[in-house]
Design a protein around this motif. Structure first.
Motif, mmCIF file in Angstrom:
data_model
loop_
_atom_site.group_PDB
_atom_site.id
_atom_site.type_symbol
_atom_site.label_atom_id
_atom_site.label_comp_id
_atom_site.label_asym_id
_atom_site.label_seq_id
_atom_site.Cartn_x
_atom_site.Cartn_y
_atom_site.Cartn_z
ATOM 1 N N MET A 63 63.023 38.094 37.168
ATOM 2 C CA MET A 63 61.727 38.648 36.756
ATOM 3 C C MET A 63 61.365 39.822 37.648
ATOM 4 O O MET A 63 61.672 39.837 38.848
ATOM 5 C CB MET A 63 60.636 37.578 36.824
ATOM 6 N N ALA A 64 60.685 40.820 37.050
ATOM 7 C CA ALA A 64 60.217 41.985 37.801
ATOM 8 C C ALA A 64 58.725 42.167 37.547
ATOM 9 O O ALA A 64 58.280 42.195 36.396
ATOM 10 C CB ALA A 64 60.992 43.236 37.383
ATOM 11 N N LEU A 65 57.959 42.279 38.640
ATOM 12 C CA LEU A 65 56.510 42.451 38.571
ATOM 13 C C LEU A 65 56.112 43.733 39.274
ATOM 14 O O LEU A 65 56.707 44.113 40.287
ATOM 15 C CB LEU A 65 55.785 41.272 39.238
ATOM 16 N N GLU A 66 55.083 44.394 38.757
ATOM 17 C CA GLU A 66 54.508 45.568 39.413
ATOM 18 C C GLU A 66 53.097 45.216 39.856
ATOM 19 O O GLU A 66 52.262 44.820 39.042
ATOM 20 C CB GLU A 66 54.498 46.771 38.464
ATOM 21 N N VAL A 67 52.837 45.342 41.161
ATOM 22 C CA VAL A 67 51.599 44.840 41.749
ATOM 23 C C VAL A 67 50.925 45.938 42.571
ATOM 24 O O VAL A 67 51.583 46.625 43.361
ATOM 25 C CB VAL A 67 51.871 43.631 42.669
ATOM 26 N N ARG A 68 49.608 46.069 42.410
ATOM 27 C CA ARG A 68 48.820 46.946 43.278
ATOM 28 C C ARG A 68 48.266 46.072 44.414
ATOM 29 O O ARG A 68 47.276 45.371 44.232
ATOM 30 C CB ARG A 68 47.691 47.610 42.496
ATOM 31 N N PHE A 69 48.912 46.110 45.578
ATOM 32 C CA PHE A 69 48.521 45.231 46.679
ATOM 33 C C PHE A 69 47.188 45.614 47.295
ATOM 34 O O PHE A 69 46.633 44.850 48.086
ATOM 35 C CB PHE A 69 49.625 45.209 47.746
ATOM 36 N N GLY A 70 46.671 46.782 46.932
ATOM 37 C CA GLY A 70 45.359 47.152 47.424
ATOM 38 C C GLY A 70 44.228 46.637 46.553
ATOM 39 O O GLY A 70 43.051 46.830 46.884
ATOM 40 N N VAL A 71 44.547 45.995 45.438
ATOM 41 C CA VAL A 71 43.534 45.490 44.504
ATOM 42 C C VAL A 71 43.605 43.968 44.510
ATOM 43 O O VAL A 71 44.595 43.378 44.081
ATOM 44 C CB VAL A 71 43.751 46.041 43.087
ATOM 45 N N ARG A 72 42.560 43.337 44.988
ATOM 46 C CA ARG A 72 42.564 41.893 45.217
ATOM 47 C C ARG A 72 42.815 41.099 43.934
ATOM 48 O O ARG A 72 43.613 40.152 43.927
ATOM 49 C CB ARG A 72 41.226 41.490 45.843
ATOM 50 N N ASN A 73 42.162 41.463 42.843
ATOM 51 C CA ASN A 73 42.325 40.711 41.593
ATOM 52 C C ASN A 73 43.742 40.815 41.044
ATOM 53 O O ASN A 73 44.235 39.888 40.395
ATOM 54 C CB ASN A 73 41.315 41.180 40.550
ATOM 55 N N ASP A 74 44.391 41.948 41.274
ATOM 56 C CA ASP A 74 45.788 42.080 40.844
ATOM 57 C C ASP A 74 46.680 41.140 41.645
ATOM 58 O O ASP A 74 47.546 40.454 41.096
ATOM 59 C CB ASP A 74 46.269 43.518 41.029
ATOM 60 N N ALA A 75 46.478 41.107 42.951
ATOM 61 C CA ALA A 75 47.304 40.264 43.813
ATOM 62 C C ALA A 75 47.128 38.787 43.488
ATOM 63 O O ALA A 75 48.061 37.990 43.644
ATOM 64 C CB ALA A 75 46.957 40.525 45.280
ATOM 65 N N LYS A 76 45.936 38.391 43.026
ATOM 66 C CA LYS A 76 45.709 36.996 42.667
ATOM 67 C C LYS A 76 46.591 36.548 41.505
ATOM 68 O O LYS A 76 46.801 35.346 41.308
ATOM 69 C CB LYS A 76 44.232 36.782 42.305
ATOM 70 N N MET A 77 47.085 37.503 40.732
ATOM 71 C CA MET A 77 47.945 37.168 39.602
ATOM 72 C C MET A 77 49.367 36.816 40.030
ATOM 73 O O MET A 77 50.121 36.212 39.273
ATOM 74 C CB MET A 77 47.990 38.325 38.612
ATOM 75 N N VAL A 78 49.759 37.213 41.240
ATOM 76 C CA VAL A 78 51.135 37.001 41.676
ATOM 77 C C VAL A 78 51.525 35.524 41.651
ATOM 78 O O VAL A 78 52.611 35.173 41.166
ATOM 79 C CB VAL A 78 51.369 37.618 43.069
ATOM 80 N N PRO A 79 50.693 34.599 42.149
ATOM 81 C CA PRO A 79 51.099 33.190 42.056
ATOM 82 C C PRO A 79 51.081 32.649 40.626
ATOM 83 O O PRO A 79 51.855 31.736 40.311
ATOM 84 C CB PRO A 79 50.045 32.469 42.917
ATOM 85 N N SER A 80 50.218 33.184 39.766
ATOM 86 C CA SER A 80 50.006 32.585 38.445
ATOM 87 C C SER A 80 51.109 32.926 37.452
ATOM 88 O O SER A 80 51.584 32.056 36.718
ATOM 89 C CB SER A 80 48.655 33.029 37.884
ATOM 90 N N VAL A 81 51.544 34.188 37.412
ATOM 91 C CA VAL A 81 52.501 34.605 36.393
ATOM 92 C C VAL A 81 53.860 33.908 36.556
ATOM 93 O O VAL A 81 54.379 33.310 35.612
ATOM 94 C CB VAL A 81 52.647 36.142 36.377
ATOM 95 N N PRO A 82 54.488 33.939 37.738
ATOM 96 C CA PRO A 82 55.807 33.294 37.841
ATOM 97 C C PRO A 82 55.779 31.785 37.621
ATOM 98 O O PRO A 82 56.812 31.198 37.318
ATOM 99 C CB PRO A 82 56.235 33.638 39.278
ATOM 100 N N ARG A 83 54.631 31.142 37.785
ATOM 101 C CA ARG A 83 54.578 29.706 37.523
ATOM 102 C C ARG A 83 54.941 29.380 36.076
ATOM 103 O O ARG A 83 55.371 28.265 35.782
ATOM 104 C CB ARG A 83 53.171 29.177 37.822
ATOM 105 N N CYS A 84 54.764 30.333 35.181
ATOM 106 C CA CYS A 84 55.113 30.119 33.775
ATOM 107 C C CYS A 84 56.616 30.242 33.547
ATOM 108 O O CYS A 84 57.094 29.984 32.441
ATOM 109 C CB CYS A 84 54.378 31.123 32.896
ATOM 110 N N PHE A 85 57.335 30.649 34.584
ATOM 111 C CA PHE A 85 58.783 30.834 34.488
ATOM 112 C C PHE A 85 59.419 30.029 35.632
ATOM 113 O O PHE A 85 59.800 30.593 36.663
ATOM 114 C CB PHE A 85 59.125 32.315 34.572
ATOM 115 N N PRO A 86 59.520 28.728 35.486
ATOM 116 C CA PRO A 86 59.807 27.832 36.618
ATOM 117 C C PRO A 86 61.208 27.929 37.191
ATOM 118 O O PRO A 86 61.464 27.351 38.249
ATOM 119 C CB PRO A 86 59.564 26.445 36.018
ATOM 120 N N ASN A 87 62.127 28.633 36.540
ATOM 121 C CA ASN A 87 63.510 28.682 37.023
ATOM 122 C C ASN A 87 63.918 30.060 37.533
ATOM 123 O O ASN A 87 65.110 30.380 37.595
ATOM 124 C CB ASN A 87 64.460 28.222 35.915
ATOM 125 N N ILE A 88 62.949 30.866 37.927
ATOM 126 C CA ILE A 88 63.262 32.179 38.495
ATOM 127 C C ILE A 88 63.981 32.009 39.826
ATOM 128 O O ILE A 88 63.522 31.282 40.700
ATOM 129 C CB ILE A 88 61.976 33.003 38.724
#
Length: 482
Positions: A327-352
């Motif tokens: 999986m490849a994600l693009e994240v704006r680490f300076g934006v708090r709400n964007d970073a909060k998505m990092v734990p949530s999205v890969p959880r839907c793909f449990p075998n990464i």
């Protein structure tokens, strides 16, 4: 293959329009030429080359042994030749005339333009003659050197083709595909469309129609399209889909049981939209193994099944895609709400097992992300027990980037390797490495893991935007660029 594109000869009407807009026609033509050179470099190479020399007989052997071969084998030989050389074989003997007409040819327009004539005019004339003379089918048709003519596309559709590459030049600005173009595409296995330098808008039903009429299509690559509303993927044969630099409201994998790769990069939003960019919805794709880039900002939406994935979304069997391993994600680490998505999205793909993180630029910051922020997210199970390879792209030395890397190394117990790729802008390698000095004191959860710090490889070779890499199987991981 040579990807240089000559400057375009603009007609007087178009030149005057650009002058009225305050633009130099020569500079505009040069811009289009440079852009098309980049597009040509990203295209897959045609299966034949015009560089090889053709010999009819060995110098010391007067016997024509090749002509004694069976017709089927001779046809295979001719189909591996550039179209000009294939046509010349018809002059060898009466028997060879039938071989050329029955062999599935490879037509590459850059191989056929005659010397000493106007470039575009010569290509168009030569391609027209070949298409008219040969009854088909075509093993590959590669049209990138001249404006697309509707008559060509109609002939190709009627005679059959396996691999089709179309890149439209900007003049004329408008191109109308014939309504029956894809009626004869039952043999099409690969389709590459690069139409982004002109005003091409594909309606919602256009690609639906293409997929429906192409029952053996395995590869679909699009660059620079404006796709109205939704791109729905319904295909029993598609294995690779690559969407580069396109404006598309929604990518919906409806029913694609053979799909293995879904790659999207460089999407953009028209100025008249409400700010939303792309929604990616995963329906039935049991073999999907590679997915990205997913941009984790509010303008882009991920939906699995019928659930929109947000920060804190609870995972259930309905929101999981267990087949994805890269999986490849693009994240704006300076934006708090964007970073909060990092734990949530890969959880839907449990075998990464391989995770690519691309640090996106941002003009605004909504809070500093330190190590405490990531620990407060709780135990991220996929980080702790699944990820074996982390590739961090475009590292700029920001505090939020460093905090994420520290958290990852502290908690990823099965991690084998971390690759950190620097972004442009560092004055020296020493300056870039100094930004990572604090990472050396981190106690790693996996004592055997290694860290590689480097710069990206040649972007023209390793870029995910390359059709050669993204839509093929030559590389195990097309997101890797080191």
């Amino acid at each position: 293959m040579d990807t240089g594109v000559p400057a375009f000869s603009m007609n007087p009407v178009m030149a005057e329009i650009f002058r009225q807009l305050g633009l130099d026609p020569d500079q505009v033509g040069g811009f289009f030429a440079r852009s098309l050179s980049h597009t040509h470099h990203a295209l897959p190479d045609p299966p034949v080359t015009a560089d090889a020399r053709l010999f009819a007989l060995l110098p010391d052997d007067p016997v024509d042994r090749v002509s004694r071969l069976p017709d089927a084998l001779l046809g295979n030989i001719v189909s591996c030749l550039p179209v000009k050389d294939g046509a010349r074989t018809a002059a060898l003997s009466r028997r060879w005339r039938g071989v050329w007409r029955s062999a599935p040819l490879v037509l590459v327009d850059s191989h056929v333009h005659p010397a000493g004539t106007a470039y575009a005019q010569g290509v168009a004339s030569a391609v027209s003659r070949v298409l008219a003379a040969h009854p088909g089918p075509f093993r590959c048709v590669h049209l990138t050197e001249s404006p697309l003519l509707a008559a060509w596309l109609q002939i190709v559709a009627g005679k059959g083709v396996q691999e089709l590459t179309l890149v439209h030049h900007p003049w004329p600005l408008e191109i109308f595909l014939p309504s029956t173009f894809f009626l004869g595409m039952e043999t099409l296995t690969r389709l590459y469309l690069g139409l982004g330098l002109c005003d091409v808008v594909m309606k919602t039903g256009d690609l639906d129609f293409i997929l429906d009429r192409s029952p053996v299509l395995e590869t679909l690559s699009l660059e620079g399209e404006m796709l109205e509303r939704c791109l729905g993927l319904v295909s029993q044969s598609l294995r690779r889909v690559q969407i580069i630099g396109c404006s598309v409201g929604e990518i919906f994998v409806v029913d694609a049981p053979c799909l293995e790769r879904l790659i999207q990069s460089g999407g953009w939003c028209p100025e008249d939209t409400d700010g939303n960019c792309t929604k990616v919805k995963i329906g039935h794709a049991p073999r999907l193994h590679m997915l990205g880039y997913l941009e984790l900002d509010p303008r882009n939406v991920l939906e699995v099944g019928n659930t929109v994935i947000k920060a804190g979304t609870r995972v259930s069997p309905r929101t999981m895609v267990p087949s994805v391993g890269v999986m490849a994600l693009e994240v704006r680490f300076g934006v708090r709400n964007d970073a909060k998505m990092v734990p949530s999205v890969p959880r839907c793909f449990p075998n990464i097992e391989t995770l690519h993180i691309k640090s996106a630029k941002t003009d605004r910051s909504t809070g500093k992300l330190n190590l405490k922020f990531w620990h407060e997210c709780g135990v991220i199970e996929f980080v702790r027990s699944r990820i074996k390879l982390l590739v961090f792209h475009d590292f700029r030395g920001g505090r939020g980037e460093l905090a994420f890397l520290k958290y990852f190394c502290e908690t990823a117990s099965v991690l084998k390797k971390v690759v950190i790729l620097f972004a442009d802008g560092f004055a020296s390698t020493e300056e870039a490495q100094s930004k990572l000095s604090s990472l050396g004191s981190v106690k790693r959860a996996s004592e055997t893991s290694t860290v590689l710090v480097t710069v990206p490889s040649d972007p023209q070779v390793g870029s995910i935007r390359s059709f050669k890499i993204g839509s093929g199987f030559s590389a195990d991981d097309p997101f890797a660029n080191y």
